[in-house]
Each structure stands twice: as C-alpha cells, then as structure tokens.
Scaffold this motif. Structure first.
Motif, PDB file in Angstrom:
ATOM      1  N   SER A 133       0.824  -1.218   0.000  1.00 21.50           N
ATOM      2  CA  SER A 133       0.000   0.000   0.000  1.00 21.50           C
ATOM      3  C   SER A 133       0.855   1.264   0.000  1.00 21.50           C
ATOM      4  O   SER A 133       0.522   2.254  -0.661  1.00 21.50           O
ATOM      5  N   PHE A 134       1.952   1.238   0.743  1.00 19.58           N
ATOM      6  CA  PHE A 134       2.837   2.404   0.796  1.00 19.58           C
ATOM      7  C   PHE A 134       3.556   2.605  -0.545  1.00 19.58           C
ATOM      8  O   PHE A 134       3.692   3.734  -1.017  1.00 19.58           O
ATOM      9  N   PHE A 135       3.971   1.513  -1.155  1.00 22.26           N
ATOM     10  CA  PHE A 135       4.660   1.600  -2.442  1.00 22.26           C
ATOM     11  C   PHE A 135       3.707   2.091  -3.531  1.00 22.26           C
ATOM     12  O   PHE A 135       4.119   2.785  -4.453  1.00 22.26           O
ATOM     13  N   GLN A 136       2.436   1.725  -3.400  1.00 23.84           N
ATOM     14  CA  GLN A 136       1.452   2.103  -4.401  1.00 23.84           C
ATOM     15  C   GLN A 136       1.200   3.610  -4.408  1.00 23.84           C
ATOM     16  O   GLN A 136       0.730   4.170  -5.415  1.00 23.84           O
ATOM     17  N   MET A 137       1.527   4.273  -3.312  1.00 24.16           N
ATOM     18  CA  MET A 137       1.322   5.725  -3.253  1.00 24.16           C
ATOM     19  C   MET A 137       2.152   6.470  -4.297  1.00 24.16           C
ATOM     20  O   MET A 137       1.831   7.612  -4.650  1.00 24.16           O
ATOM     21  N   TYR A 138       3.181   5.840  -4.812  1.00 23.44           N
ATOM     22  CA  TYR A 138       3.971   6.471  -5.859  1.00 23.44           C
ATOM     23  C   TYR A 138       3.096   6.838  -7.055  1.00 23.44           C
ATOM     24  O   TYR A 138       3.335   7.840  -7.745  1.00 23.44           O
ATOM     25  N   HIS A 139       2.057   6.039  -7.294  1.00 26.58           N
ATOM     26  CA  HIS A 139       1.209   6.234  -8.466  1.00 26.58           C
ATOM     27  C   HIS A 139       0.014   7.140  -8.206  1.00 26.58           C
ATOM     28  O   HIS A 139      -0.616   7.599  -9.160  1.00 26.58           O
ATOM     29  N   MET A 140      -0.316   7.383  -6.945  1.00 23.96           N
ATOM     30  CA  MET A 140      -1.504   8.199  -6.697  1.00 23.96           C
ATOM     31  C   MET A 140      -1.331   9.213  -5.576  1.00 23.96           C
ATOM     32  O   MET A 140      -2.230  10.019  -5.320  1.00 23.96           O
ATOM     33  N   GLY A 141      -0.189   9.215  -4.921  1.00 27.41           N
ATOM     34  CA  GLY A 141       0.016  10.092  -3.789  1.00 27.41           C
ATOM     35  C   GLY A 141      -0.183  11.562  -4.090  1.00 27.41           C
ATOM     36  O   GLY A 141      -0.778  12.304  -3.295  1.00 27.41           O
ATOM     37  N   GLU A 142       0.298  12.004  -5.257  1.00 29.22           N
ATOM     38  CA  GLU A 142       0.192  13.429  -5.586  1.00 29.22           C
ATOM     39  C   GLU A 142      -1.253  13.867  -5.731  1.00 29.22           C
ATOM     40  O   GLU A 142      -1.584  15.040  -5.545  1.00 29.22           O
ATOM     41  N   HIS A 143      -2.153  12.929  -6.062  1.00 24.70           N
ATOM     42  CA  HIS A 143      -3.570  13.265  -6.199  1.00 24.70           C
ATOM     43  C   HIS A 143      -4.288  13.235  -4.858  1.00 24.70           C
ATOM     44  O   HIS A 143      -5.418  13.724  -4.745  1.00 24.70           O
ATOM     45  N   LEU A 144      -3.639  12.659  -3.857  1.00 25.71           N
ATOM     46  CA  LEU A 144      -4.245  12.543  -2.531  1.00 25.71           C
ATOM     47  C   LEU A 144      -3.625  13.493  -1.522  1.00 25.71           C
ATOM     48  O   LEU A 144      -4.056  13.542  -0.365  1.00 25.71           O
ATOM     49  N   GLY A 145      -2.609  14.223  -1.981  1.00 28.97           N
ATOM     50  CA  GLY A 145      -1.947  15.156  -1.080  1.00 28.97           C
ATOM     51  C   GLY A 145      -0.974  14.514  -0.116  1.00 28.97           C
ATOM     52  O   GLY A 145      -0.708  15.050   0.967  1.00 28.97           O
ATOM     53  N   VAL A 146      -0.451  13.340  -0.493  1.00 29.41           N
ATOM     54  CA  VAL A 146       0.541  12.666   0.351  1.00 29.41           C
ATOM     55  C   VAL A 146       1.820  12.462  -0.457  1.00 29.41           C
ATOM     56  O   VAL A 146       1.828  12.569  -1.690  1.00 29.41           O
ATOM     57  N   ASP A 147       2.892  12.162   0.244  1.00 32.03           N
ATOM     58  CA  ASP A 147       4.196  12.001  -0.384  1.00 32.03           C
ATOM     59  C   ASP A 147       4.212  10.764  -1.277  1.00 32.03           C
ATOM     60  O   ASP A 147       4.111   9.641  -0.781  1.00 32.03           O
ATOM     61  N   ARG A 148       4.329  10.951  -2.575  1.00 33.53           N
ATOM     62  CA  ARG A 148       4.342   9.809  -3.496  1.00 33.53           C
ATOM     63  C   ARG A 148       5.617   8.989  -3.367  1.00 33.53           C
ATOM     64  O   ARG A 148       5.675   7.843  -3.825  1.00 33.53           O
ATOM     65  N   ASN A 149       6.624   9.562  -2.754  1.00 33.34           N
ATOM     66  CA  ASN A 149       7.900   8.858  -2.608  1.00 33.34           C
ATOM     67  C   ASN A 149       8.085   8.251  -1.221  1.00 33.34           C
ATOM     68  O   ASN A 149       9.214   7.972  -0.814  1.00 33.34           O
ATOM     69  N   MET A 150       6.996   8.021  -0.519  1.00 36.74           N
ATOM     70  CA  MET A 150       7.126   7.464   0.822  1.00 36.74           C
ATOM     71  C   MET A 150       7.801   6.093   0.816  1.00 36.74           C
ATOM     72  O   MET A 150       8.388   5.675   1.817  1.00 36.74           O
ATOM     73  N   ARG A 151       7.744   5.399  -0.300  1.00 38.45           N
ATOM     74  CA  ARG A 151       8.405   4.096  -0.379  1.00 38.45           C
ATOM     75  C   ARG A 151       9.913   4.206  -0.228  1.00 38.45           C
ATOM     76  O   ARG A 151      10.582   3.227   0.117  1.00 38.45           O
ATOM     77  N   ASP A 152      10.446   5.390  -0.464  1.00 36.33           N
ATOM     78  CA  ASP A 152      11.898   5.553  -0.396  1.00 36.33           C
ATOM     79  C   ASP A 152      12.453   5.337   1.003  1.00 36.33           C
ATOM     80  O   ASP A 152      13.658   5.112   1.168  1.00 36.33           O
ATOM     81  N   GLN A 153      11.592   5.401   2.015  1.00 40.68           N
ATOM     82  CA  GLN A 153      12.077   5.164   3.374  1.00 40.68           C
ATOM     83  C   GLN A 153      12.585   3.735   3.551  1.00 40.68           C
ATOM     84  O   GLN A 153      13.350   3.452   4.478  1.00 40.68           O
ATOM     85  N   TRP A 154      12.165   2.838   2.653  1.00 42.50           N
ATOM     86  CA  TRP A 154      12.622   1.462   2.719  1.00 42.50           C
ATOM     87  C   TRP A 154      13.663   1.134   1.645  1.00 42.50           C
ATOM     88  O   TRP A 154      14.064  -0.022   1.518  1.00 42.50           O
ATOM     89  N   ARG A 155      14.069   2.135   0.889  1.00 43.49           N
ATOM     90  CA  ARG A 155      15.072   1.875  -0.150  1.00 43.49           C
ATOM     91  C   ARG A 155      16.338   1.313   0.495  1.00 43.49           C
ATOM     92  O   ARG A 155      16.827   1.826   1.497  1.00 43.49           O
ATOM     93  N   GLY A 156      16.840   0.256  -0.077  1.00 42.69           N
ATOM     94  CA  GLY A 156      17.981  -0.433   0.499  1.00 42.69           C
ATOM     95  C   GLY A 156      17.592  -1.679   1.271  1.00 42.69           C
ATOM     96  O   GLY A 156      18.442  -2.526   1.566  1.00 42.69           O
ATOM     97  N   HIS A 157      16.294  -1.814   1.607  1.00 41.08           N
ATOM     98  CA  HIS A 157      15.818  -3.030   2.257  1.00 41.08           C
ATOM     99  C   HIS A 157      15.920  -4.192   1.281  1.00 41.08           C
ATOM    100  O   HIS A 157      15.753  -4.021   0.070  1.00 41.08           O
ATOM    101  N   GLU A 158      16.186  -5.370   1.791  1.00 45.24           N
ATOM    102  CA  GLU A 158      16.404  -6.531   0.917  1.00 45.24           C
ATOM    103  C   GLU A 158      15.190  -6.868   0.053  1.00 45.24           C
ATOM    104  O   GLU A 158      15.342  -7.502  -1.007  1.00 45.24           O
ATOM    105  N   HIS A 159      13.986  -6.456   0.464  1.00 45.66           N
ATOM    106  CA  HIS A 159      12.788  -6.774  -0.314  1.00 45.66           C
ATOM    107  C   HIS A 159      12.209  -5.538  -1.020  1.00 45.66           C
ATOM    108  O   HIS A 159      11.090  -5.601  -1.534  1.00 45.66           O
ATOM    109  N   PHE A 160      12.961  -4.452  -1.044  1.00 44.32           N
ATOM    110  CA  PHE A 160      12.478  -3.223  -1.667  1.00 44.32           C
ATOM    111  C   PHE A 160      12.199  -3.428  -3.156  1.00 44.32           C
ATOM    112  O   PHE A 160      11.115  -3.098  -3.653  1.00 44.32           O
ATOM    113  N   GLU A 161      13.155  -3.948  -3.883  1.00 44.28           N
ATOM    114  CA  GLU A 161      12.998  -4.094  -5.334  1.00 44.28           C
ATOM    115  C   GLU A 161      11.885  -5.063  -5.683  1.00 44.28           C
ATOM    116  O   GLU A 161      11.172  -4.874  -6.678  1.00 44.28           O
TER     117      GLU A 161
END
Length: 216
Positions: A133-161
C-alpha cells in the motif's frame, strides 16, 4: 480429507459429535473433551482454502468501490499479470489475495492479507504484501496530497525491489476493464498447493497429531 473441503458446524457435529457437558469451560476441560475436539479442528483446518476463496470472492461486492473494476477482478488481473510474467505459484497467490482484506477493513488491509498468508509464504512475499500500500502511493500520492515517494524510506531493504516490481508491473496495472483476468478456477489449485501444509507458527506446532496429519 482434501484441504479444499469446508464442513459446516452442523455437518461436523453430526459426524464427530460435540462436548455436551453444560458446565464445560476451558479450566474444567478433560482429556476426553479434547479428544472430542480433535476431528473438529482437523475438519476446520481442512476448510481453509474454501474460507480464503470465500473471503476473496466477497471483495467483488464488499471491497473498495469506485474503480473501473471490483477488487475481485483487480486481484484476478494482478495475479494474471504475475503469472504471465513467469512468477512462481506462491508469488501469484500473494498477487491474487493481496487486497482481499479490503472487504473487512481498508485501513490495514495490506497487513490483514499478509498476516493471513504469513504461515505459508516466504518472508520476502510477506514483506511485499504487508508494504504494498505504501509503495502504491507512488502512483496516486500526488492526487491525494501525500508524499508519493514514501516508499523511499525502505530503499535499500532486501525486499524493496521485489515490492517495487510487484506494484509497478502488476498491482498498479490491474484496474482496467480492457484487461480480463484469468478465472478464479485457474488460480484455486495454486491456493490449495500454497496453503496445503501446516503453518509455520507456534500454535500449529502445538496441535495434536490428528490435526497435523489432516492433509494426508
């Protein structure tokens, strides 16, 4: 007993009987009482596929509405895309059921789906389901007024990609009435094979032998 069978309460009690003591409680239960419960628990475990599929089917009418397709069709489309991309059965089942929890509650639907399947799937697929759900915000976050890049907080995690690919290639694209998902009957055997085992949990490990061998 096939794991795809789900017996009703009436059917189980007609076949196995039940505890009939009016004063029964857990503190005063006896070994004989729990012998009575053994086949009931085995039958309940055996019906897990039917209940999982029923939960998913509920999403056709009771999942999040307003999109071009129902959450049921969305699950079919997402699983179809994953299957056609060559993903293994466990991954495809996760794709099928990733939003099934929405027919209960939206707020933590990703966690609900992930926890239901957790005893039967890899840590990688569990993490993917739980965080999609958090990763999906990249595609709709800007329309909802939330950070579309919130998934970046997990960048580097072994299951991120893995989760990034799931959302970008499959989940985000499974909403079009122009694309028809494969039928549920195609995926049900996959669901059976994925959950056709004793769950990797402390509770499952404590169950009687009759329950542990219910799938034989």
């Amino acid at each position: 007993m096939p794991w795809s069978e789900a017996k009703t309460r009436a059917e189980c009690e007609a076949e196995f009987g039940r505890i009939t003591r009016l004063d029964f409680s857990m503190p005063n239960g006896t070994a004989e009482d729990y012998v009575t419960l053994g086949p009931h628990l085995a039958a309940y475990q055996a019906g897990r596929v039917t209940r999982l599929v029923a939960l998913f089917e509920m999403s056709d009418q009771y999942g999040m509405t307003g999109f071009p397709v129902s959450r049921f069709e969305h699950g079919l489309q997402t699983a179809t895309l994953a299957h056609r991309a060559g993903k293994d059965e466990e991954y495809v089942v996760c794709a099928l059921l990733h939003d099934a929890g929405e027919c209960i509650v939206f707020d933590n639907h990703a966690e609900i789906g992930a926890e239901i399947l957790r005893p039967f799937i890899s840590d990688a697929n569990y993490w993917m389901m739980r965080h999609h759900s958090f990763f999906q915000m990249y595609h709709m976050g800007e329309h909802l007024g939330v950070d579309r890049n919130m998934r970046d907080q997990w960048r580097g995690h072994e299951h991120f990609e893995r989760t990034l690919e799931f959302c970008d290639r499959f989940d985000a694209l499974g909403f079009s009435p122009m694309h028809q998902g494969m039928p549920l009957e195609f995926f049900r055997p996959m669901v059976e094979r994925v959950v056709n085992k004793i769950g990797d949990t402390a509770i499952a490990a404590m169950m009687p032998d009759a329950v542990l061998t219910a799938a034989d």
